[in-house]
Scaffold this motif. Structure first.
Motif, PDB file in Angstrom:
ATOM      1  N   PHE A 181       5.712 -22.365 -21.740  1.00 59.69           N
ATOM      2  CA  PHE A 181       5.128 -23.705 -21.768  1.00 59.69           C
ATOM      3  C   PHE A 181       4.383 -24.011 -23.055  1.00 59.69           C
ATOM      4  O   PHE A 181       3.905 -25.116 -23.245  1.00 59.69           O
ATOM      5  N   SER A 182       4.261 -22.999 -23.920  1.00 52.92           N
ATOM      6  CA  SER A 182       3.444 -23.259 -25.103  1.00 52.92           C
ATOM      7  C   SER A 182       4.091 -24.323 -25.989  1.00 52.92           C
ATOM      8  O   SER A 182       3.404 -25.143 -26.574  1.00 52.92           O
ATOM      9  N   ASP A 183       5.430 -24.323 -26.064  1.00 50.56           N
ATOM     10  CA  ASP A 183       6.102 -25.365 -26.841  1.00 50.56           C
ATOM     11  C   ASP A 183       5.992 -26.707 -26.140  1.00 50.56           C
ATOM     12  O   ASP A 183       5.707 -27.725 -26.759  1.00 50.56           O
ATOM     13  N   ALA A 184       6.200 -26.654 -24.831  1.00 51.09           N
ATOM     14  CA  ALA A 184       6.140 -27.893 -24.064  1.00 51.09           C
ATOM     15  C   ALA A 184       4.758 -28.521 -24.192  1.00 51.09           C
ATOM     16  O   ALA A 184       4.626 -29.743 -24.296  1.00 51.09           O
ATOM     17  N   PHE A 185       3.743 -27.664 -24.209  1.00 50.39           N
ATOM     18  CA  PHE A 185       2.379 -28.180 -24.313  1.00 50.39           C
ATOM     19  C   PHE A 185       2.217 -29.054 -25.550  1.00 50.39           C
ATOM     20  O   PHE A 185       1.649 -30.132 -25.494  1.00 50.39           O
ATOM     21  N   THR A 186       2.750 -28.555 -26.679  1.00 51.49           N
ATOM     22  CA  THR A 186       2.603 -29.284 -27.933  1.00 51.49           C
ATOM     23  C   THR A 186       3.131 -30.707 -27.793  1.00 51.49           C
ATOM     24  O   THR A 186       2.495 -31.664 -28.218  1.00 51.49           O
ATOM     25  N   SER A 197      20.698 -31.696 -20.083  1.00 52.23           N
ATOM     26  CA  SER A 197      20.357 -30.471 -19.369  1.00 52.23           C
ATOM     27  C   SER A 197      19.965 -30.776 -17.925  1.00 52.23           C
ATOM     28  O   SER A 197      20.275 -30.006 -17.011  1.00 52.23           O
ATOM     29  N   ILE A 198      19.322 -31.912 -17.709  1.00 52.19           N
ATOM     30  CA  ILE A 198      18.987 -32.280 -16.324  1.00 52.19           C
ATOM     31  C   ILE A 198      20.266 -32.412 -15.506  1.00 52.19           C
ATOM     32  O   ILE A 198      20.382 -31.872 -14.402  1.00 52.19           O
ATOM     33  N   GLY A 199      21.244 -33.112 -16.068  1.00 45.95           N
ATOM     34  CA  GLY A 199      22.513 -33.285 -15.366  1.00 45.95           C
ATOM     35  C   GLY A 199      23.225 -31.956 -15.172  1.00 45.95           C
ATOM     36  O   GLY A 199      23.762 -31.659 -14.092  1.00 45.95           O
ATOM     37  N   ALA A 200      23.217 -31.145 -16.220  1.00 45.88           N
ATOM     38  CA  ALA A 200      23.937 -29.872 -16.157  1.00 45.88           C
ATOM     39  C   ALA A 200      23.331 -28.962 -15.101  1.00 45.88           C
ATOM     40  O   ALA A 200      24.046 -28.387 -14.262  1.00 45.88           O
ATOM     41  N   ILE A 230      10.369 -30.368 -23.624  1.00 47.40           N
ATOM     42  CA  ILE A 230       9.580 -30.102 -22.416  1.00 47.40           C
ATOM     43  C   ILE A 230      10.514 -29.761 -21.254  1.00 47.40           C
ATOM     44  O   ILE A 230      10.309 -28.799 -20.522  1.00 47.40           O
ATOM     45  N   VAL A 231      11.564 -30.568 -21.117  1.00 45.00           N
ATOM     46  CA  VAL A 231      12.531 -30.319 -20.051  1.00 45.00           C
ATOM     47  C   VAL A 231      13.117 -28.914 -20.197  1.00 45.00           C
ATOM     48  O   VAL A 231      13.218 -28.150 -19.235  1.00 45.00           O
ATOM     49  N   ARG A 232      13.440 -28.563 -21.417  1.00 45.87           N
ATOM     50  CA  ARG A 232      14.032 -27.263 -21.678  1.00 45.87           C
ATOM     51  C   ARG A 232      13.058 -26.138 -21.311  1.00 45.87           C
ATOM     52  O   ARG A 232      13.440 -25.134 -20.708  1.00 45.87           O
ATOM     53  N   MET A 273      30.504 -27.834 -15.927  1.00 39.92           N
ATOM     54  CA  MET A 273      31.794 -27.462 -15.323  1.00 39.92           C
ATOM     55  C   MET A 273      32.737 -26.900 -16.372  1.00 39.92           C
ATOM     56  O   MET A 273      33.525 -25.999 -16.119  1.00 39.92           O
ATOM     57  N   TYR A 274      32.636 -27.459 -17.568  1.00 35.86           N
ATOM     58  CA  TYR A 274      33.521 -27.022 -18.647  1.00 35.86           C
ATOM     59  C   TYR A 274      33.142 -25.616 -19.125  1.00 35.86           C
ATOM     60  O   TYR A 274      34.005 -24.764 -19.314  1.00 35.86           O
ATOM     61  N   MET A 275      31.854 -25.387 -19.293  1.00 45.80           N
ATOM     62  CA  MET A 275      31.424 -24.111 -19.870  1.00 45.80           C
ATOM     63  C   MET A 275      31.358 -22.999 -18.836  1.00 45.80           C
ATOM     64  O   MET A 275      31.313 -21.827 -19.194  1.00 45.80           O
ATOM     65  N   ARG A 276      31.242 -23.375 -17.569  1.00 46.68           N
ATOM     66  CA  ARG A 276      31.184 -22.419 -16.471  1.00 46.68           C
ATOM     67  C   ARG A 276      29.863 -21.658 -16.410  1.00 46.68           C
ATOM     68  O   ARG A 276      29.534 -21.071 -15.393  1.00 46.68           O
ATOM     69  N   SER A 277      29.140 -21.609 -17.507  1.00 41.01           N
ATOM     70  CA  SER A 277      27.815 -20.996 -17.445  1.00 41.01           C
ATOM     71  C   SER A 277      26.910 -21.722 -18.436  1.00 41.01           C
ATOM     72  O   SER A 277      27.360 -22.135 -19.508  1.00 41.01           O
ATOM     73  N   ILE A 278      25.661 -21.923 -18.021  1.00 43.06           N
ATOM     74  CA  ILE A 278      24.745 -22.653 -18.902  1.00 43.06           C
ATOM     75  C   ILE A 278      23.418 -21.920 -18.975  1.00 43.06           C
ATOM     76  O   ILE A 278      23.053 -21.156 -18.078  1.00 43.06           O
ATOM     77  N   GLU A 279      22.726 -22.137 -20.056  1.00 46.49           N
ATOM     78  CA  GLU A 279      21.346 -21.683 -20.140  1.00 46.49           C
ATOM     79  C   GLU A 279      20.570 -22.724 -20.916  1.00 46.49           C
ATOM     80  O   GLU A 279      21.162 -23.560 -21.612  1.00 46.49           O
ATOM     81  N   ALA A 280      19.245 -22.651 -20.793  1.00 49.24           N
ATOM     82  CA  ALA A 280      18.423 -23.710 -21.390  1.00 49.24           C
ATOM     83  C   ALA A 280      18.638 -23.796 -22.896  1.00 49.24           C
ATOM     84  O   ALA A 280      18.573 -24.866 -23.487  1.00 49.24           O
ATOM     85  N   LYS A 281      18.921 -22.664 -23.509  1.00 45.14           N
ATOM     86  CA  LYS A 281      19.102 -22.632 -24.962  1.00 45.14           C
ATOM     87  C   LYS A 281      20.240 -23.538 -25.425  1.00 45.14           C
ATOM     88  O   LYS A 281      20.227 -24.054 -26.540  1.00 45.14           O
ATOM     89  N   THR A 282      21.254 -23.693 -24.562  1.00 49.47           N
ATOM     90  CA  THR A 282      22.387 -24.538 -24.929  1.00 49.47           C
ATOM     91  C   THR A 282      21.931 -25.935 -25.335  1.00 49.47           C
ATOM     92  O   THR A 282      22.501 -26.552 -26.213  1.00 49.47           O
ATOM     93  N   PHE A 283      20.877 -26.420 -24.639  1.00 51.87           N
ATOM     94  CA  PHE A 283      20.483 -27.818 -24.817  1.00 51.87           C
ATOM     95  C   PHE A 283      19.312 -27.944 -25.785  1.00 51.87           C
ATOM     96  O   PHE A 283      18.310 -28.577 -25.491  1.00 51.87           O
TER      97      PHE A 283
END
Lengths: 237, 377, 279, 293
Positions: free
Chosen positions: D264-269, B70-73, B158-160, B262-272
């Motif tokens: 952030f509540s999940d991230a916090f955990t 996700s960081i790269g995406a 956390i990243v997500r 690039m492949y998906m053309r659209s991303i969201e955090a949920k993907t990862f």
């Protein structure tokens, strides 16, 4: 017929031959000892009898029944118990709980009787019944390990180096207990590094060297006849 | 002699592949599904190989792949979304002025810079992930097996959470995700059509990983996998090497993430999400833990089977008037999970075990079957 | 008088309430074979682990080849920060990780063979040379250090030839017979380029004939590689045959020190091994 | 934020924490015995949610609850037998992968059987009844959860500390081999452990979903991981530790959401997990293990 008959026992770990086809007998109500330097295969012998180590070949008869391949708890149920090397008491259980778990397969009446008997043999364990076993001294832990094994009302008790790491005075106590247990009719198979004491205590002795039995005879005779020292300390130059 | 034959075979196969890809590029309209699964397959091949570097070759059970992807995406996507699309993408919260300014600079730069910029974006995404891996590695790499697994999984979450949080709306567009991401760029002034780009990028990356695995450092990684204590006693600095493997693996996961954007053309955090990491793990396990070629093979097989060949499991199936039971939406994934369990419990080595593909073995096997057939007849 | 290569001063190692090694003072002369013996549970392997950096001594100092490689004094608390690096809380502390100690010229083998099982014999040896590699990861990946790699390969081949394992060069190390695995473990240790070789029960699980061959082998490599050897062993015949100096440990304490003959006839040693006469 | 609102949130947090605590116990028990993170535990919890939905569709609620708990328990035991027991001597990584595989399977299976669309969780009228305590208002389940949790933990502690089976569990967790030498049937002990863990997850599931209204095939993933963190936080293998961890994470999570940091509540955990592992890897009440070379 002997109570325990070991025939051509062979055990390999990976490529290492730990036991190279050994045979010996343990007669009822005797004390038998296996002595030998470290790495001779003594512990492996006891562990394979208890079903903790798979055999490569050979047979083990106990009371006329072939027990190799049996589950450990079945073997315990038949009255054959092991006091493992290094005591292995459950450090997170109290002294009393350790004893009770030794009598895991007994009904409550037998358990109570065994417990009284153990307390008679080891009054210190009664004094410390509430203490976590991990906090006991080394000597007391050894007593506990023996007591725990006795809780199963065994016919044969096997001990793996009961004197390991203990002070000489404690070793003396342990051996007097071993004799007492034996006088009460329990057969004892003992592994020891401490050859002097072990052979003096035992009716029969076997000397092991690198996976083989190299000598055997009545304990005291063996002590006098054979150069035990060289088995341990090497041949003098 | 044999070496020559193998080189010849390999070259031929690659040449045929290139020809095939060019043909596909020319006829992509008729083969939409094939193009799609092959591109997705090659991207997952890269993540699987980079996960394998960590899990299979260094013995570090890490479950943070989706996070680094996700960081790269996100990095790649933010950098390559065209200026003119910005307002459309960030229609809710507006875009951060810094990003806009940066994009203006790129848009005004010479054509050559613009043509390589998507690759620069992939590289930057990778470097960012590598940097983060280096920093968090100090903390998490001291953990053993399952603790490492859960900590890296947590890291990924956390990243997500950060990417989807409203506090970073102007950069990541929060829970709305990013879209209008340009597809793969062409290479070499159009000589290489965009269809081939992911294959070439992944090709370079995999070759790098292969070279690394076969270098002295790669051997040190394997030593750590086999026995940490012995490796340390042989003079290998455990932390330094674990960290290297973690950083390299994160870098390539992020590059794959960029390609995925690039492949998906659209991303969201949920993907990862965690599920994506599990999907990658599945590929690695099926291919064989500790085999690069296994991971690549498995990435294609799994992707193609899942997205294409096994689609029919999800369709109602009729024989005459009788509808075959079980066949409906979701059945495909159940079959897949069962397959995974079979591999885990019975064929623990996966496709390749910990060995690599070799012509000698393939030909050897071919000959053996032929001989045994001959014997039977 | 030869120089002392390794020295431990007042080394003590405590685990919880158990004192595994108690005030150990050892001096290992350069170019000699020194042995550490003692009954099971005497603390020999613990002593080895303190020396090689696996454990940090609760107290005492270890000096090797002019470097203080481990030092600690009471009341100082140690803190492991992460795999491999330690925070010094006290100026008296010197803590080195096993890998660094190995790179200083001390190599070891293990009681229960710890080869890299899935890798070939040749790779096992090459890995041991990795500690001294000069090229960084990128250079090594792109094969820009051809000379260095070539040298490593040649060295490894030479080493395998010299210990007679070359015909098994490309076999998986776990497929070797037991005795050869032991030999390979020693060869691998040699590949780190040590001055001091520590052998932890090299003859464990060997029959008398293999043990005899091992004794010859140890003496041979000691000469060829001009090594100092320090070994723990239970096969007394081996120890007595090859050691110049023997330390006997019991309950974590040194109970005797001397040549083979002296030690064999020392009443304290006999007591430790065979037990007290009366019981 | 007024005092009442804060108290209101705390109440919600305690209730959520109670459910977390019950799930965390399952992790801690299994880890204590097999040294395995049972990645599928969160999915067992999710499946229990579906079982309840279907059971309640055809049975009165007391019967439905019993059916749910029995089926969940059997499933837990079955999973161990089928997916973990064959790998008991395999490398640690294999058994972890198997656990992840089971989790994957359960999620996909429930997507197939029940679709990914959230299913409404049935309302038990008794549990949903609103009570007014001063200015605070709470449904019965909110108050019941922490109380029931404490009672169950109390019963569990008696079971573990006072009964023969409990003793066997404690012994087995320390030393498999010696436990065998005592005549303990290891497989039975492991099954009992999974049974208890799954049963508590089942109870936790009823309490949790009653407050959440719906179940999806992925409802178990995050709560599952959070509860594992709770177990690590309290010291893995330690039952009271898992309970404290569960309550702590439940309360903090609720407060974070109340303060507007819901993402952030999940991230916090997980941050908590990483910090805890760095500062005190053994957790709040965990015991130290000396690692031997």
């Amino acid at each position: 017929m002997s109570l325990l008959e070991i025939r051509d026992l062979k055990v390999c770990y990976g490529g290492i031959v730990a036991l190279n086809g050994i045979s010996f007998d343990v007669n009822e109500s005797e004390i038998v000892t296996l002595i030998g330097a470290n790495g001779a295969g003594k512990s492996t012998t006891l562990r394979s009898i208890m079903g903790l180590v798979p055999l490569t070949s050979g047979t083990i008869f106990y009371d006329g029944v072939k027990i190799n391949g049996m589950e450990t708890r079945k073997i315990v149920e038949m009255g054959l118990v092991l006091v493992p090397e290094g005591r292995r008491v459950f450090p997170n259980l109290t002294t009393l709980e350790n004893l009770k778990i030794g009598g895991y397969l007994q009904d409550s009446k037998n358990e109570q009787k065994a417990l009284e008997h153990v307390y008679e043999l080891f009054p210190r364990l009664q004094e410390r019944h509430w203490q976590l076993a991990g906090t006991l001294s080394g000597g007391d832990q050894q007593m506990l390990a023996v007591g725990r094994a006795l809780m199963a009302n065994p016919k044969v008790i096997m001990m793996d180096e009961p004197s390991l790491g203990l002070a000489p005075l404690v070793v003396k106590d342990i051996f007097s207990i071993i004799r007492k247990i034996n006088e009460e009719g329990v057969t004892v198979l003992l592994i020891e590094q401490n050859a002097n004491v072990a052979l003096k205590t035992a009716h029969q002795g076997y000397v092991m060297e690198t996976g083989n039995i190299t000598n055997h005879g009545p304990g005291r005779e063996l002590l006098e006849n054979v150069d035990i020292r060289s088995a341990y300390l090497g041949k003098s130059k | 002699m044999r070496i020559k034959r193998n080189t010849l075979l390999t070259t031929t196969v690659f040449a045929l592949l290139v020809v095939f890809l060019y043909w596909l590029s020319a006829n992509r309209m008729q083969n939409g599904m094939l193009v799609s699964v092959l591109q997705k397959g090659v991207i997952f091949a890269l993540v699987a190989v980079s996960m394998n570097l960590l899990n299979g070759f260094t013995g570090l059970f890490s479950l943070g792949q989706a996070g680094f992807m996700s960081i790269g995406a996100y990095t790649t996507a933010i950098l390559i979304i065209p200026v003119k699309s910005l307002d459309g993408v960030y229609y809710m919260n507006g875009v951060h002025p810094g990003i806009r300014a940066l994009k203006m600079v790129v848009a005004d730069s010479p054509a050559f810079v613009q043509s390589i910029f998507p690759f620069v974006a992939l590289l930057l995404g990778g470097l960012l992930a590598a940097g983060i891996a280096a920093i968090v590695g100090v903390a998490v790499l001291r953990l053993k097996s399952d603790y490492l697994a859960i900590a890296t999984l947590g890291l990924s979450e956390i990243v997500r959470a950060i990417f989807s949080s409203p506090q970073f709306d102007q950069i990541t567009n929060g829970s709305y995700g990013l879209n209008k991401i340009p597809t793969f760029p062409e290479m070499a002034w159009g000589l290489i059509p965009s269809l081939l780009t992911p294959f070439i990028v992944v090709g370079f990356c995999v070759v790098f990983i292969l070279l690394l695995i076969n270098s002295s450092y790669g051997r040190a990684f394997k030593a750590i996998r086999e026995d940490e204590i012995a490796a340390e006693a042989m003079g290998i600095n455990l932390y330094k090497h674990k960290s290297m493997s973690f950083v390299v693996s994160s870098f390539f996961s992020a590059v794959a993430g960029g390609l995925l954007a690039m492949y998906m053309r659209s991303i969201e955090a949920k993907t990862f999400s965690i599920t994506m990491t599990y999907d990658i793990l599945l590929i690695v396990v099926i291919g064989g833990i500790g085999s690069v070629t296994g991971s690549i093979l498995s990435a294609f097989l799994v992707t193609i089977a899942k997205e294409w060949w096994l689609r029919f499991f999800d369709q109602p199936l009729f024989f005459g008037g009788w509808q075959v039971p079980l066949f409906r939406t979701g059945f495909r994934m159940v079959i897949f999970s069962i397959l995974l369990m079979v591999v885990v419990l019975i064929y623990r080595k996966g496709l390749m075990g910990s060995t690599e593909f070799s012509w000698d073995r393939l030909i050897g096997r071919f000959r053996r079957t032929k001989n045994s057939e001959g014997g039977a007849a | 008088m030869s120089t002392i290569l390794l020295k431990t001063e007042h080394v003590t190692m405590q685990f919880g309430g158990v004192v595994a090694v108690d005030d150990l003072n050892i001096e290992i002369p350069e170019g000699k074979i020194t042995a550490l013996i003692g009954p099971n549970g005497a603390g020999k392997t613990t002593a080895f682990n303190v020396i090689t950096g696996g454990y940090q001594a609760t107290n005492g100092r270890v000096t090797f080849d002019g470097h203080v490689i481990g030092e600690n004094y009471p009341r100082s608390k140690m803190k492991k920060i992460y795999n491999g690096t330690y925070k010094t809380l006290n100026e008296h502390q010197v803590i080195n990780t096993p890998d660094k100690i190995t790179r200083l010229g001390m190599a070891r083998t293990f009681q229960n063979i710890r080869l890299f099982k899935d890798l070939t014999v040749f790779e096992n040896v090459l890995i041991a040379m990795h500690g001294h590699i000069k090229a960084g990861m990128l250079r090594s990946t792109f094969k820009l250090n051809k000379e260095e790699e070539l040298m490593m390969n040649q060295e490894a081949d030479k080493l395998l030839h010299s210990v007679n394992l070359h015909m098994h060069r490309d076999e998986k190390s776990s497929s070797l017979p037991y005795g050869m695995q032991r030999k390979l473990e020693i060869a691998r240790a040699l590949a780190t380029g040590p001055k001091l070789l520590l052998l932890d029960e090299p003859a464990a699980g060997m029959n008398p004939k293999e043990t005899e061959e091992l004794a010859l082998f140890i003496q041979e490599i000691k000469e060829t590689f001009s090594l100092t050897v320090f070994l723990i062993e239970h096969h007394m015949d081996l120890v007595m045959d090859i050691s110049d100096k023997i330390y006997v440990l019991d309950y974590g304490k040194t109970i005797a020190l001397g040549t083979a003959n002296e030690v064999q006839n020392d009443p304290a040693v006999i007591r430790a091994y065979l037990g007290v006469e009366e019981a | 934020m007024s005092m009442t609102t804060i108290l209101q949130h705390c109440l919600t947090g305690i209730s959520l924490g109670g459910a977390y605590a019950l799930i965390a116990i399952g992790y801690t028990l299994v880890y204590g015995i097999l040294r395995l993170i049972n990645f599928a535990h969160g999915d067992i919890f999710m499946m229990a949610g579906y079982f309840m939905i279907f059971a309640l569709a055809s049975f009165p609620w007391p019967v439905a609850i019993i059916i749910t708990l029995v089926v969940t328990t059997v499933m837990g035991i079955g999973i161990e037998r089928f997916a973990y027991k064959p790998l008991r001597n395999a490398p640690r990584m294999s058994i972890m992968i198997s656990a992840i595989g089971v989790s994957y399977l359960l999620q996909n299976l429930s997507t197939y059987l029940f679709t990914a669309i959230p299913r409404g969780y049935p309302e038990l009228p008794y549990l949903k009844k609103i009570y007014q305590i001063g200015e605070l208002s709470a449904s019965f389940v909110t108050i019941l959860t922490p109380i029931l949790t404490i009672v169950l933990v109390f019963v569990l502690m008696i079971l573990v500390n006072k009964t023969k089976t409990g003793m066997a569990m404690r012994a087995t967790s320390k030393d498999f081999e010696t436990a065998k030498l005592m005549g303990i049937n290891i497989n039975r002990v492991v099954s009992v452990t999974f049974a208890i863990g799954s049963l508590l997850a089942g109870i936790g599931s009823i309490l949790y979903f009653t407050d959440r209204m719906s179940v999806t095939p992925f409802s178990g993933t995050l709560p599952g991981l959070k509860c594992f963190v709770a177990a690590v936080f309290g010291g893995i293998g330690n039952i009271p530790g898992a309970v404290v961890g569960g309550f702590f994470i439940g309360i903090v999570e609720t407060l974070l959401v109340a303060l507007g940091y819901s993402t952030f509540s999940d991230a916090f955990t997980f941050l908590l997990l990483i910090i805890m592992l760095l500062v005190k890897p053994t957790g709040l009440f965990g015991e130290k293990n000396v690692e031997k070379v």
